[in-house]
Scaffold this active site. Sequence first.
Site, PDB file in Angstrom:
ATOM      1  N   GLY C  17       0.806  -1.204   0.000  1.00 27.91           N
ATOM      2  CA  GLY C  17       0.000   0.000   0.000  1.00 27.91           C
ATOM      3  C   GLY C  17       0.847   1.265   0.000  1.00 27.91           C
ATOM      4  O   GLY C  17       0.316   2.364   0.222  1.00 27.91           O
ATOM      5  N   ALA C  35       6.993   8.654 -13.237  1.00 24.54           N
ATOM      6  CA  ALA C  35       6.954   7.192 -13.267  1.00 24.54           C
ATOM      7  C   ALA C  35       8.273   6.674 -13.829  1.00 24.54           C
ATOM      8  O   ALA C  35       8.703   7.091 -14.906  1.00 24.54           O
ATOM      9  CB  ALA C  35       5.789   6.719 -14.126  1.00 24.54           C
ATOM     10  N   HIS C  51      -1.492   0.760 -11.854  1.00 25.39           N
ATOM     11  CA  HIS C  51      -1.091   1.960 -11.116  1.00 25.39           C
ATOM     12  C   HIS C  51      -1.731   3.204 -11.735  1.00 25.39           C
ATOM     13  O   HIS C  51      -2.237   4.075 -11.038  1.00 25.39           O
ATOM     14  CB  HIS C  51       0.444   2.109 -11.118  1.00 25.39           C
ATOM     15  CG  HIS C  51       1.112   1.459  -9.955  1.00 25.39           C
ATOM     16  ND1 HIS C  51       1.787   2.158  -8.989  1.00 25.39           N
ATOM     17  CD2 HIS C  51       1.207   0.162  -9.598  1.00 25.39           C
ATOM     18  CE1 HIS C  51       2.268   1.315  -8.086  1.00 25.39           C
ATOM     19  NE2 HIS C  51       1.945   0.096  -8.427  1.00 25.39           N
ATOM     20  N   ARG C  52      -1.675   3.273 -13.052  1.00 25.26           N
ATOM     21  CA  ARG C  52      -2.205   4.442 -13.764  1.00 25.26           C
ATOM     22  C   ARG C  52      -3.715   4.579 -13.550  1.00 25.26           C
ATOM     23  O   ARG C  52      -4.227   5.668 -13.301  1.00 25.26           O
ATOM     24  CB  ARG C  52      -1.876   4.290 -15.260  1.00 25.26           C
ATOM     25  CG  ARG C  52      -1.942   5.575 -16.029  1.00 25.26           C
ATOM     26  CD  ARG C  52      -1.502   5.351 -17.472  1.00 25.26           C
ATOM     27  NE  ARG C  52      -0.063   5.218 -17.617  1.00 25.26           N
ATOM     28  CZ  ARG C  52       0.563   4.533 -18.590  1.00 25.26           C
ATOM     29  NH1 ARG C  52      -0.149   3.873 -19.493  1.00 25.26           N
ATOM     30  NH2 ARG C  52       1.876   4.487 -18.639  1.00 25.26           N
TER      31      ARG C  52
END
Lengths: 173, 173, 173
Positions: C17, C35, C51-52
């Site tokens: 997390g 990124a 993630h995006r």
Amino acid sequence: MSTSASTTLVLGGARSGKSTYAESLLSRGNALYIATGQAFDDEMAERIRLHRDRRGPRWDTVEEPLALPEALDRVLDPARPVLVDCLTLWLSNLMHAGRDVDAETARLCEVLAAAAGPVVLVSNEVGLGLVPETRLGREFRDHQGRVNQRVAQTCHRVVFVAAGLPLFLKGAP
Amino acid sequence: MSTSASTTLVLGGARSGKSTYAESLLSRGNALYIATGQAFDDEMAERIRLHRDRRGPRWDTVEEPLALPEALDRVLDPARPVLVDCLTLWLSNLMHAGRDVDAETARLCEVLAAAAGPVVLVSNEVGLGLVPETRLGREFRDHQGRVNQRVAQTCHRVVFVAAGLPLFLKGAP
Amino acid sequence: MSTSASTTLVLGGARSGKSTYAESLLSRGNALYIATGQAFDDEMAERIRLHRDRRGPRWDTVEEPLALPEALDRVLDPARPVLVDCLTLWLSNLMHAGRDVDAETARLCEVLAAAAGPVVLVSNEVGLGLVPETRLGREFRDHQGRVNQRVAQTCHRVVFVAAGLPLFLKGAP
């Protein structure tokens, strides 16, 4: 170190800064270093050399791969702090030599409980990855966990180090 | 346990003392133990036997490798604390049986959120080593991380155990 | 973020997390995301996509697999917080490209020390499992440990995340 008889376990991962942190606890006075590492190959020899260079000439060093409880008992002195680096290499040497790890750990804890001067011990936490593929790997991980639990129970302070920074698990900073 | 409906997640590495710590939270009264481990081989059978011996005869034990949410729901009782040991073996069993881990985790969290009595759950942290070599290893690590996050979000208290010592991530000691 | 020039390192395991926690630190205003991940295969492409998707359209994203110090230096602006996710993929890219990791880390720390706006960096802790089997694995683990120590020394705050919950290693919450 505020009290003369304090014993401290410094736990951490590989390259967590645990040895540097442990050394910083003993930066005053004429400390003694007990090194448990043995150079079985070039990579290990290089790691040992790097540790030695970082410590510099201030530390007297005793090399003791196996008989750590006896070596520690011999050098204990209220006037001289001792740093043991590390329990993980000691465990590895014990297993390699076929020794009884539980009995050796019990003996180490007896010596620690009777220590009259400050002792700092460094150990790795190795159980926070996936289950190791090999039975030897699992045995090593299990022994390391038990050694850490028993030494932690005996010590006055236990510190977990990550990225060079301490978290106190037991005892005050 | 101070409140009757508290739920606690105890996280830690292998042989970190997390099960012993979890058991110590429930040392009063007539607790129920839900064991998720299955003995696929001799080594696993031995690990299960060691856990059972340590707990002693004080614990009633329910063995439930897969249907944990249902088993927990069935036994929940304000007057009887429950210990689940552990979510890691449950996850392993779910993956082995081809179950939908996210759906099962959601169901477990629903049961936990509605729990009227104290529940302590033990789980492994497995993501603090290098990236696993195999895709199955990476999937297991990812599932375990998600299960831990979701259960941690649901529980009142989350404790990280290292060398037998607790660090509180959520909730008061 | 209370001060405009604060720098924060968010450490954690895989699926701990840590990215979500790091994003929550910058939830106000028009943050920029750097990124470092590169999609070498389908699994990696899928991880980047996830993630995006989680970040959503609120984030402007700069993709920079190698020249992170330069990219960070270019975008730093007191009025715009920056999130770097993550140092572990950056390290992996540096090693793959044969770059000098220590020199690149020193350069990153110079840029961080001079940052006028808030920067949050995400990194993995990878040294808490058994010793990796391969020399490359051991080198990666050692580099990661050193990168984390150096960036931790430079940052105002260091947070360890487990199961989505923060432990402060340095700086106040």
